[in-house]
Scaffold this active site. Structure first.
Site, PDB file in Angstrom:
ATOM      1  N   LYS A  49       0.512  -1.448   0.032  1.00 54.27           N
ATOM      2  CA  LYS A  49      -0.397   0.077  -0.260  1.00 54.27           C
ATOM      3  C   LYS A  49       0.673   1.043   0.189  1.00 54.27           C
ATOM      4  O   LYS A  49       0.105   2.125  -0.665  1.00 54.27           O
ATOM      5  CB  LYS A  49      -0.885  -0.502   1.108  1.00 54.27           C
ATOM      6  CG  LYS A  49      -2.286  -1.356   1.250  1.00 54.27           C
ATOM      7  CD  LYS A  49      -3.353  -0.837   2.282  1.00 54.27           C
ATOM      8  CE  LYS A  49      -4.305  -1.505   1.886  1.00 54.27           C
ATOM      9  NZ  LYS A  49      -5.179  -1.675   3.187  1.00 54.27           N
ATOM     10  N   ASN A 105      -4.912   2.096  -1.681  1.00 54.53           N
ATOM     11  CA  ASN A 105      -5.318   0.024  -1.733  1.00 54.53           C
ATOM     12  C   ASN A 105      -6.191   0.619  -3.010  1.00 54.53           C
ATOM     13  O   ASN A 105      -6.692   0.110  -3.731  1.00 54.53           O
ATOM     14  CB  ASN A 105      -6.445   0.097  -0.444  1.00 54.53           C
ATOM     15  CG  ASN A 105      -7.882   0.895  -1.172  1.00 54.53           C
ATOM     16  OD1 ASN A 105      -7.769   2.176  -1.379  1.00 54.53           O
ATOM     17  ND2 ASN A 105      -8.705  -0.036  -0.213  1.00 54.53           N
ATOM     18  N   ALA A 159      -1.176   1.443  16.220  1.00 51.28           N
ATOM     19  CA  ALA A 159      -0.624   2.840  15.149  1.00 51.28           C
ATOM     20  C   ALA A 159      -0.023   2.714  13.310  1.00 51.28           C
ATOM     21  O   ALA A 159       1.534   2.463  13.690  1.00 51.28           O
ATOM     22  CB  ALA A 159       0.280   3.562  15.820  1.00 51.28           C
ATOM     23  N   GLY A 160      -0.492   0.950  13.014  1.00 47.70           N
ATOM     24  CA  GLY A 160       0.048   0.674  12.038  1.00 47.70           C
ATOM     25  C   GLY A 160      -0.077   1.121  10.532  1.00 47.70           C
ATOM     26  O   GLY A 160      -1.014   2.205  11.126  1.00 47.70           O
ATOM     27  N   TYR A 179     -12.785  -8.209  11.193  1.00 50.99           N
ATOM     28  CA  TYR A 179     -13.962  -8.917  10.825  1.00 50.99           C
ATOM     29  C   TYR A 179     -14.099 -10.440  11.293  1.00 50.99           C
ATOM     30  O   TYR A 179     -15.490 -10.638  10.710  1.00 50.99           O
ATOM     31  CB  TYR A 179     -14.611  -8.121   9.544  1.00 50.99           C
ATOM     32  CG  TYR A 179     -13.520  -8.628   8.488  1.00 50.99           C
ATOM     33  CD1 TYR A 179     -12.229  -7.402   8.569  1.00 50.99           C
ATOM     34  CD2 TYR A 179     -13.311 -10.070   7.714  1.00 50.99           C
ATOM     35  CE1 TYR A 179     -11.307  -8.285   7.535  1.00 50.99           C
ATOM     36  CE2 TYR A 179     -12.606 -10.069   7.117  1.00 50.99           C
ATOM     37  CZ  TYR A 179     -11.523  -9.237   6.188  1.00 50.99           C
ATOM     38  OH  TYR A 179     -11.008  -9.899   5.627  1.00 50.99           O
ATOM     39  N   GLY A 192     -14.884  -5.308  11.487  1.00 53.82           N
ATOM     40  CA  GLY A 192     -14.486  -4.328  10.370  1.00 53.82           C
ATOM     41  C   GLY A 192     -15.385  -5.032   9.162  1.00 53.82           C
ATOM     42  O   GLY A 192     -14.730  -4.437   8.055  1.00 53.82           O
TER      43      GLY A 192
HETATM   44  P1  NDP Z   1       0.375  -2.932  10.799  1.00 53.91           P
HETATM   45  O1  NDP Z   1       0.856  -4.439  10.591  1.00 53.91           O
HETATM   46  O2  NDP Z   1       0.388  -2.501  10.045  1.00 53.91           O
HETATM   47  O3  NDP Z   1      -0.365  -2.413  12.541  1.00 53.91           O
HETATM   48  C1  NDP Z   1      -0.630  -3.691  13.927  1.00 53.91           C
HETATM   49  C2  NDP Z   1      -0.816  -2.899  14.698  1.00 53.91           C
HETATM   50  O4  NDP Z   1      -0.945  -3.958  15.869  1.00 53.91           O
HETATM   51  C3  NDP Z   1       0.156  -1.796  15.280  1.00 53.91           C
HETATM   52  O5  NDP Z   1       0.022  -0.742  16.087  1.00 53.91           O
HETATM   53  C4  NDP Z   1       1.096  -3.227  16.314  1.00 53.91           C
HETATM   54  O6  NDP Z   1       1.857  -2.529  17.298  1.00 53.91           O
HETATM   55  C5  NDP Z   1      -0.062  -3.374  17.098  1.00 53.91           C
HETATM   56  N1  NDP Z   1       0.251  -4.604  17.486  1.00 53.91           N
HETATM   57  C6  NDP Z   1       0.232  -5.931  16.381  1.00 53.91           C
HETATM   58  N2  NDP Z   1       0.939  -7.217  17.411  1.00 53.91           N
HETATM   59  C7  NDP Z   1       0.734  -6.604  18.936  1.00 53.91           C
HETATM   60  C8  NDP Z   1       0.921  -7.196  20.119  1.00 53.91           C
HETATM   61  N3  NDP Z   1       0.833  -8.098  20.655  1.00 53.91           N
HETATM   62  N4  NDP Z   1      -0.251  -6.040  21.348  1.00 53.91           N
HETATM   63  C9  NDP Z   1       0.058  -4.926  21.233  1.00 53.91           C
HETATM   64  N5  NDP Z   1       0.178  -4.455  19.868  1.00 53.91           N
HETATM   65  C10 NDP Z   1      -0.037  -5.325  18.801  1.00 53.91           C
HETATM   66  O7  NDP Z   1      -1.248  -3.905  10.515  1.00 53.91           O
HETATM   67  P2  NDP Z   1      -2.833  -2.484   9.858  1.00 53.91           P
HETATM   68  O8  NDP Z   1      -2.926  -1.644  10.988  1.00 53.91           O
HETATM   69  O9  NDP Z   1      -2.711  -2.896   8.385  1.00 53.91           O
HETATM   70  O10 NDP Z   1      -3.798  -4.051  10.136  1.00 53.91           O
HETATM   71  C11 NDP Z   1      -4.293  -3.446  11.924  1.00 53.91           C
HETATM   72  C12 NDP Z   1      -5.467  -4.312  11.919  1.00 53.91           C
HETATM   73  O11 NDP Z   1      -6.648  -3.717  11.084  1.00 53.91           O
HETATM   74  C13 NDP Z   1      -5.817  -6.095  11.268  1.00 53.91           C
HETATM   75  O12 NDP Z   1      -6.195  -7.013  12.136  1.00 53.91           O
HETATM   76  C14 NDP Z   1      -6.665  -5.761  10.411  1.00 53.91           C
HETATM   77  O13 NDP Z   1      -6.863  -7.103  10.313  1.00 53.91           O
HETATM   78  C15 NDP Z   1      -7.488  -4.910  10.165  1.00 53.91           C
HETATM   79  N6  NDP Z   1      -7.961  -4.075   8.893  1.00 53.91           N
HETATM   80  C16 NDP Z   1      -8.989  -4.813   9.058  1.00 53.91           C
HETATM   81  C17 NDP Z   1      -9.564  -3.543   7.764  1.00 53.91           C
HETATM   82  C18 NDP Z   1     -11.132  -4.080   6.882  1.00 53.91           C
HETATM   83  O14 NDP Z   1     -11.324  -3.779   5.748  1.00 53.91           O
HETATM   84  N7  NDP Z   1     -12.185  -4.043   8.055  1.00 53.91           N
HETATM   85  C19 NDP Z   1      -8.230  -2.895   6.417  1.00 53.91           C
HETATM   86  C20 NDP Z   1      -7.322  -2.905   7.145  1.00 53.91           C
HETATM   87  C21 NDP Z   1      -6.848  -3.633   8.049  1.00 53.91           C
HETATM   88  P3  NDP Z   1       3.139  -2.297  17.529  1.00 53.91           P
HETATM   89  O15 NDP Z   1       3.630  -0.529  16.797  1.00 53.91           O
HETATM   90  O16 NDP Z   1       3.358  -1.304  18.235  1.00 53.91           O
HETATM   91  O17 NDP Z   1       3.999  -3.112  16.511  1.00 53.91           O
END
Ligand code: NDP
Length: 463
Positions: free
Chosen positions: A80, A101, A141-142, A238, A259
Site C-alpha cells: 500500500k 489501496n 499505530a500501524g 472482522y 470491520g
Molecule cells: P500493521 O501490522 O501495520 O499494524 C499492527 C498494529 O497492531 C500496530 O499498532 C502494532 O503495534 C499492533 N500490534 C500487533 N501485535 C501486537 C501485540 N501483540 N500487542 C500489542 N500491539 C500489537 O497492521 P494494519 O494496520 O495493516 O492492520 C491492523 C488490523 O486491522 C489487522 O488486524 C487487519 O486485519 C485490520 N484491517 C481491517 C480492514 C478492514 O477492511 N476491515 C482493513 C485494514 C486492516 P506496534 O506499532 O507496537 O508494532
C-alpha cells in the site's frame, strides 16, 4: 494477457473483455472477488476480478497491468505504500494517509486512492455514529491506523488519543496528521501511560491486530474500568466476528461494530471509482450478505408457529451438526432480566416487539455458524423479515393446525392459548400467519409426520 501469469490458481483461465483485480502477498484468501463479482453479476457488467500474487517487482506488474488494459486494481499488504511511486497521480487524502489501496486507470497510467478511510467512515455512520465534535481513543499505530487517524481529523473529531505498544509509531502518526491538517488534535500515548487520558466519553476504535487469534485477550489495556469510557467500540478486525474487545463492549452494554462493513464499503467505493457509477443501497446489502456468508458460513433461521418444532429441531442441529443454538425469546429474557410474560405484563406487547426487532438487527451483524430459533410472532412485524434473511437462510417449519394443537394443548405457559376454544384459536391464527411465514422464508418444510432427524438433515443440506 501477460498479467495473467500472476493470477492465482483457479483464475488463470478466466476470459473476459474487462479485468479488475488485486495485488498482494499473500493473496490466496482474499475476499475481494466476492464483493466485485457480486456487483458485476447483479449489474450485468462483464468485468471479472482477479487476485494477482505479486511476490516482487511491483513496478513491472503495474506496467504489465496497464499495457494489458486492466481497468482498475486494489492494492493490499504489503504494497500500500510502495505502490505510490509507480503512479501518475495520487489523491490528496491518500497522499496524506501515506497509503493507496485503489488504482484507477487514467490516460498515462494509474491514479491512487485510499478507500479504506471513507469506507470505515461510511461503516461508522451507517451504524448511527458520527465523528464531528467527538473524542476518540484509537488502539494501534500501524498502516490501517494511519487511515483511521486521518478519518477522525478529516471528519471533525475534536480530540484523538492514539494508544500504542510502540510509542514512536503513535507519535509519528500524530505528527504527520496534525501537520497535514494544521491542527493539534492527535495525542500519542504509550500503552503503559493509558491512565494519562482524561476521564470522558470516547468512541473507541481498535486498529491493532490483537484479537485475530483465539488466544488473544484485550488489546493494550488490561483494565476493564478504562473501557467504561466508551460510547461505542469499533474493531477493524472482522474475522473473528467478535474479538475480546467487542465482547467486552457488549458486556458493558455498548454498541460493538466489527470491520466487515469497512471491508464492504472500501470495495464498493473502489468499484464505483473504476466504473463511474453509484452502487445502490439494495445492492450493497446483497454484497454484504454474500460477504458474510463467505466469511462466517451460513446461519440457519427457524420460523413458524408455536409448537412447530423450532426448538427441538434447532437443538438437534446444534448437537449433530456443530452449530451453536440461539433462542431469540431466551436471549431477550436474558438481556432484559425478566421472563417474556413479565415483559408483556409490565412493559406491554409493543415494547416486546421493539425489543425483538433490536435483537434481530444485532444478530444480523454478529452471528456465525448458529441455528436461530425465533419467537412465533417475530416475522409478523414489518421489516423483521429483512433482518431474518440477513442473519441466514430462513426455514419455515410448517405444521397443520391439528398437529400444533396436539403438541401444545397441555402447555399452560402459552398465554395466547388460554382461551375457551384453543383449537379454534390455533386455526384462526395460523390462517393469518401462514402466508406471512411463507413470504418471510427461503424454504418451506412440512413437519407433519416427519422425524426430527429428517427435518434437520433436509435443512442442513439446503443451506
Ligand atoms: P500493521 O501490522 O501495520 O499494524 C499492527 C498494529 O497492531 C500496530 O499498532 C502494532 O503495534 C499492533 N500490534 C500487533 N501485535 C501486537 C501485540 N501483540 N500487542 C500489542 N500491539 C500489537 O497492521 P494494519 O494496520 O495493516 O492492520 C491492523 C488490523 O486491522 C489487522 O488486524 C487487519 O486485519 C485490520 N484491517 C481491517 C480492514 C478492514 O477492511 N476491515 C482493513 C485494514 C486492516 P506496534 O506499532 O507496537 O508494532
Amino acid at each position: 494477457m501477460n498479467i495473467m501469469k500472476y493470477a492465482i490458481e483457479g483464475y488463470k483461465d478466466i476470459q473476459s473483455d474487462k479485468y479488475i483485480g488485486i495485488f498482494g502477498n499473500p493473496i490466496k484468501h482474499t475476499l475481494s472477488p466476492v464483493i466485485h463479482d457480486t456487483i458485476s453479476k447483479e449489474l450485468g457488467i462483464s468485468e471479472r476480478y482477479i487476485p494477482f500474487h505479486i511476490t516482487d517487482n511491483l513496478g513491472e506488474a503495474i506496467s504489465t497491468a496497464f499495457s494489458d488494459g486492466v481497468l482498475g486494481l486494489n492494492i493490499t499488504v504489503p504494497y500500500k505504500q510502495e505502490v505510490m511511486q509507480y503512479l501518475v497521480d495520487v489523491d490528496p487524502a491518500a497522499k496524506a494517509i501515506g497509503a493507496v489501496n485503489t488504482l484507477v486507470r487514467m490516460e498515462e497510467g494509474y491514479k491512487g486512492y485510499n478507500t479504506d478511510m471513507p469506507g470505515l467512515y461510511k461503516a461508522i455512520t451507517s451504524e448511527g455514529l458520527d465523528l464531528a465534535g467527538s473524542k476518540v481513543i484509537m488502539f494501534g499505530a500501524g498502516g490501517a491506523a494511519r487511515a483511521v487517524a486521518y478519518m477522525c481529523v478529516n471528519y471533525g473529531a475534536s480530540k484523538v488519543y492514539i494508544v500504542n505498544r510502540t510509542y514512536e509509531n503513535a507519535k509519528k502518526i500524530a505528527e504527520d496528521m496534525n501537520k497535514a491538517f494544521d491542527k493539534d488534535v492527535i495525542v500519542p500515548v504509550s500503552s503503559d501511560s493509558y491512565k494519562d487520558i482524561p476521564v470522558d466519553s470516547y468512541l473507541f476504535i481498535q486498529c491493532t491486530s490483537v484479537g485475530l487469534h483465539e488466544k488473544d485477550g484485550l488489546p493494550l489495556v488490561d483494565d476493564k474500568e478504562f473501557f467504561n469510557m466508551a460510547i461505542a467500540g469499533v474493531d477493524l478486525i472482522y474475522n473473528p466476528a467478535k474479538t475480546p474487545f467487542l465482547k467486552l463492549m457488549e458486556d458493558l452494554g455498548k454498541k460493538a461494530i466489527n470491520g466487515l462493513k469497512m471491508l464492504l464499503y472500501q470495495g464498493v467505493m473502489a468499484y464505483e471509482l473504476w466504473n463511474e457509477l453509484t452502487v445502490s443501497d439494495e445492492l450493497v446489502e446483497k454484497v454484504y450478505i454474500a460477504l458474510r456468508k463467505a466469511i462466517y458460513g451460513d446461519n440457519i433461521v427457524l420460523i413458524g408457529f408455536m409448537g412447530s418444532g423450532k426448538t427441538t429441531v434447532g437443538r438437534y442441529i446444534e448437537s449433530h451438526y456443530g452449530y451453536s443454538f440461539l433462542d431469540t425469546d431466551a436471549y431477550i429474557e436474558e438481556k432484559e432480566g425478566m421472563s417474556i410474560s413479565d415483559i408483556f405484563a409490565t412493559k406491554g406487547e409493543e415494547y416486546f416487539r421493539k425489543l425483538e426487532t433490536e435483537v434481530l438487527e444485532e444478530l444480523s451483524l454478529n452471528l456465525s455458524n448458529t441455528v436461530v430459533s425465533t419467537g412465533g410472532g417475530m416475522p409478523l412485524k414489518e421489516g423483521n423479515a429483512r433482518f431474518l434473511k440477513k442473519i441466514g437462510k430462513v426455514f419455515y417449519l410448517k405444521a397443520s393446525s391439528s398437529s400444533i394443537y396436539e403438541r401444545v394443548k397441555d402447555d399452560t405457559g402459552r398465554p395466547l392459548l388460554q382461551v375457551k376454544d384453543p383449537y379454534a384459536k390455533v386455526c384462526e391464527m395460523l390462517e393469518i400467519r401462514n402466508p406471512i411465514y411463507e413470504t418471510a422464508s427461503d424454504f418451506i418444510l412440512d413437519t407433519d409426520r416427519r422425524e426430527v432427524e429428517t427435518i434437520a438433515s433436509t435443512i442442513t443440506s439446503n443451506i
